[in-house]
Every structure is written in structure tokens, then in C-alpha cells.
Design a protein around this motif. Sequence first.
Motif, PDB file in Angstrom:
ATOM      1  N   PRO A  91       0.827  -1.197   0.000  1.00  0.00           N
ATOM      2  CA  PRO A  91       0.000   0.000   0.000  1.00  0.00           C
ATOM      3  C   PRO A  91       0.866   1.254   0.000  1.00  0.00           C
ATOM      4  O   PRO A  91       1.937   1.286   0.592  1.00  0.00           O
ATOM      5  CB  PRO A  91      -0.818  -0.118   1.290  1.00  0.00           C
ATOM      6  N   SER A  92       0.358   2.297  -0.669  1.00  0.00           N
ATOM      7  CA  SER A  92       1.115   3.539  -0.760  1.00  0.00           C
ATOM      8  C   SER A  92       0.670   4.522   0.310  1.00  0.00           C
ATOM      9  O   SER A  92       0.850   5.712   0.172  1.00  0.00           O
ATOM     10  CB  SER A  92       0.927   4.142  -2.151  1.00  0.00           C
ATOM     11  N   VAL A  93       0.087   4.015   1.373  1.00  0.00           N
ATOM     12  CA  VAL A  93      -0.389   4.855   2.457  1.00  0.00           C
ATOM     13  C   VAL A  93      -0.053   4.190   3.777  1.00  0.00           C
ATOM     14  O   VAL A  93       0.069   2.968   3.853  1.00  0.00           O
ATOM     15  CB  VAL A  93      -1.919   5.088   2.352  1.00  0.00           C
ATOM     16  N   SER A  94       0.143   5.004   4.799  1.00  0.00           N
ATOM     17  CA  SER A  94       0.288   4.435   6.142  1.00  0.00           C
ATOM     18  C   SER A  94      -0.748   5.090   7.044  1.00  0.00           C
ATOM     19  O   SER A  94      -1.050   6.278   6.905  1.00  0.00           O
ATOM     20  CB  SER A  94       1.694   4.650   6.701  1.00  0.00           C
ATOM     21  N   CYS A 151      -6.684   0.755   0.695  1.00  0.00           N
ATOM     22  CA  CYS A 151      -6.746   0.861   2.157  1.00  0.00           C
ATOM     23  C   CYS A 151      -8.129   1.261   2.659  1.00  0.00           C
ATOM     24  O   CYS A 151      -8.329   1.387   3.867  1.00  0.00           O
ATOM     25  CB  CYS A 151      -5.687   1.835   2.670  1.00  0.00           C
ATOM     26  N   SER A 152      -9.077   1.437   1.770  1.00  0.00           N
ATOM     27  CA  SER A 152     -10.389   1.949   2.174  1.00  0.00           C
ATOM     28  C   SER A 152     -11.152   0.966   3.062  1.00  0.00           C
ATOM     29  O   SER A 152     -11.851   1.387   3.990  1.00  0.00           O
ATOM     30  CB  SER A 152     -11.223   2.335   0.952  1.00  0.00           C
ATOM     31  N   VAL A 153     -11.028  -0.325   2.811  1.00  0.00           N
ATOM     32  CA  VAL A 153     -11.728  -1.324   3.639  1.00  0.00           C
ATOM     33  C   VAL A 153     -11.126  -1.330   5.044  1.00  0.00           C
ATOM     34  O   VAL A 153     -11.860  -1.318   6.041  1.00  0.00           O
ATOM     35  CB  VAL A 153     -11.663  -2.726   2.999  1.00  0.00           C
ATOM     36  N   ASP A 154      -9.787  -1.315   5.139  1.00  0.00           N
ATOM     37  CA  ASP A 154      -9.133  -1.276   6.446  1.00  0.00           C
ATOM     38  C   ASP A 154      -9.521  -0.011   7.208  1.00  0.00           C
ATOM     39  O   ASP A 154      -9.788  -0.047   8.406  1.00  0.00           O
ATOM     40  CB  ASP A 154      -7.612  -1.322   6.295  1.00  0.00           C
ATOM     41  N   PHE A 155      -9.538   1.128   6.507  1.00  0.00           N
ATOM     42  CA  PHE A 155      -9.869   2.406   7.122  1.00  0.00           C
ATOM     43  C   PHE A 155     -11.297   2.383   7.670  1.00  0.00           C
ATOM     44  O   PHE A 155     -11.547   2.765   8.807  1.00  0.00           O
ATOM     45  CB  PHE A 155      -9.697   3.528   6.088  1.00  0.00           C
ATOM     46  N   ARG A 156     -12.242   1.921   6.875  1.00  0.00           N
ATOM     47  CA  ARG A 156     -13.641   1.852   7.309  1.00  0.00           C
ATOM     48  C   ARG A 156     -13.781   0.905   8.501  1.00  0.00           C
ATOM     49  O   ARG A 156     -14.451   1.233   9.489  1.00  0.00           O
ATOM     50  CB  ARG A 156     -14.537   1.401   6.156  1.00  0.00           C
ATOM     51  N   THR A 157     -13.141  -0.262   8.432  1.00  0.00           N
ATOM     52  CA  THR A 157     -13.188  -1.226   9.531  1.00  0.00           C
ATOM     53  C   THR A 157     -12.634  -0.620  10.812  1.00  0.00           C
ATOM     54  O   THR A 157     -13.206  -0.786  11.892  1.00  0.00           O
ATOM     55  CB  THR A 157     -12.407  -2.499   9.143  1.00  0.00           C
ATOM     56  N   MET A 193      -6.206  11.654  -1.997  1.00  0.00           N
ATOM     57  CA  MET A 193      -7.217  10.637  -1.719  1.00  0.00           C
ATOM     58  C   MET A 193      -7.915  10.345  -3.034  1.00  0.00           C
ATOM     59  O   MET A 193      -8.325  11.274  -3.723  1.00  0.00           O
ATOM     60  CB  MET A 193      -8.250  11.147  -0.710  1.00  0.00           C
ATOM     61  N   ASP A 194      -8.055   9.061  -3.365  1.00  0.00           N
ATOM     62  CA  ASP A 194      -8.780   8.742  -4.593  1.00  0.00           C
ATOM     63  C   ASP A 194     -10.281   8.760  -4.318  1.00  0.00           C
ATOM     64  O   ASP A 194     -10.733   8.919  -3.176  1.00  0.00           O
ATOM     65  CB  ASP A 194      -8.289   7.439  -5.223  1.00  0.00           C
ATOM     66  N   GLY A 204      -6.067   5.413  -0.897  1.00  0.00           N
ATOM     67  CA  GLY A 204      -6.804   4.927  -2.046  1.00  0.00           C
ATOM     68  C   GLY A 204      -7.672   3.730  -1.739  1.00  0.00           C
ATOM     69  O   GLY A 204      -7.839   3.322  -0.591  1.00  0.00           O
ATOM     70  N   CYS A 205      -8.180   3.161  -2.795  1.00  0.00           N
ATOM     71  CA  CYS A 205      -9.082   2.019  -2.714  1.00  0.00           C
ATOM     72  C   CYS A 205      -8.481   0.881  -1.884  1.00  0.00           C
ATOM     73  O   CYS A 205      -9.173   0.268  -1.080  1.00  0.00           O
ATOM     74  CB  CYS A 205      -9.415   1.544  -4.124  1.00  0.00           C
TER      75      CYS A 205
END
Length: 191
Positions: free
Chosen positions: A4-7, A29-35, A58-59, A26-27
Motif C-alpha cells: 500500500p502507498s499509504v500508512s 486501504c479503504s476497507v481497512d480504514f472503514r473497519t 485521496m482517490d 486509495g481504494c
Amino acid sequence: MNAPSVSLEVWVDDQFVCVKIAGRAGCACSVDFRTLLLGLRDKGYKRFILDLTKCQLMDSTFLGVLAGLGIRFSEGPDGHPAAAIELLNPSARISGLLENLGVAQNFKVLNGAAVRTDNLKQIESPECNPGREELQRTSLEAHELLIRLNPTNAPKFKDVCKFLEEDLKLLGKENGSPPPPLPDKPPQNPS
């Protein structure tokens, strides 16, 4: 799959959560972020500060997930917000994207010094390792939400939605079963 290109660094105390987002959200990490945010809200946290000082971009999927969380958190059972998401130091580019997509009003924007974490407890960010189908479904839901919140987004995202819908159908056929139905759509944002 690339790393992933985000931390996401997550810090908590008794009063709030600080999520430091660095890189390109981006997409992937979006599932991890929402969780992460839903799990912390379920533990009783009501104030979320997203430190965007080092977030380059942010995409649209991540922005749609963020908008969905902002709406979900603002709808408490008693008519008062259940939780709040504050954006600290978003770049001009991110602020422009939020405005352009018509979702900026869902967040309080703060500018100033970064959150001091020396008195906070760092916790691990969950890694869901979502599969292709879950990522596609999350992306579709995010784009559909952006269209519902601001119908002027339809021309921007209609082809993306069509592609994602078709891809989910194909994934369902590959797995031998139709994809599960999309969850109920959240209420439209009153204008």
C-alpha cells in the motif's frame, strides 16, 4: 499486489482517536480504514481527528468511504451526532476534491499544529486483506454514494460504476454464485 502507498498510524486516549494518514489514500486501504473507524466507534469513541498533514492525495473510492463514514457518524439515534470526523490540515488538493465532489460539508476542517501523540496510546491498524470482490464492492458503494450525495458527480463516475457492477457479476460467476446484493443505501444528504 503492490504494498500500500499509504500508512495509517492510530493513536487514542479517553476522549478521541487520531488517525495520521500519510501518502496516497486509495481504494486498497479503504476497507481497512472503514473497519478501523467503525470498530473504534463501536468501542465508544465519538471524536475522530484525521491528521492529513502528510496525506498527498485521496482517490474517489477513499473519499466516498470517508463521506459515508461522515454521514453515518452524524446520524445518532437521538437526532444528535453519534460521532464526528474532523480533518486536520488537508492539502489544498484534498480540500478541493472534497468541495468538488460536494462532500466537504460533512466534516469540520481544522488547520494548525499536528496532534501531539506523546500522551496517547498507539494501537495497531487492522489489516483486513480484502479480496478483489470486497474491494470492488466497496469501490462501487463509494462511487454510488458520491453520486447520490451530489448528482453532478454522475457524469464523472457512471462509467466506473458500470465497470464495477459488470466486474462484480463476473466475479460472482467465477465463484459459482451471484454476488451478494448491495447493502441498503444510506439516506440522501438533505440539501
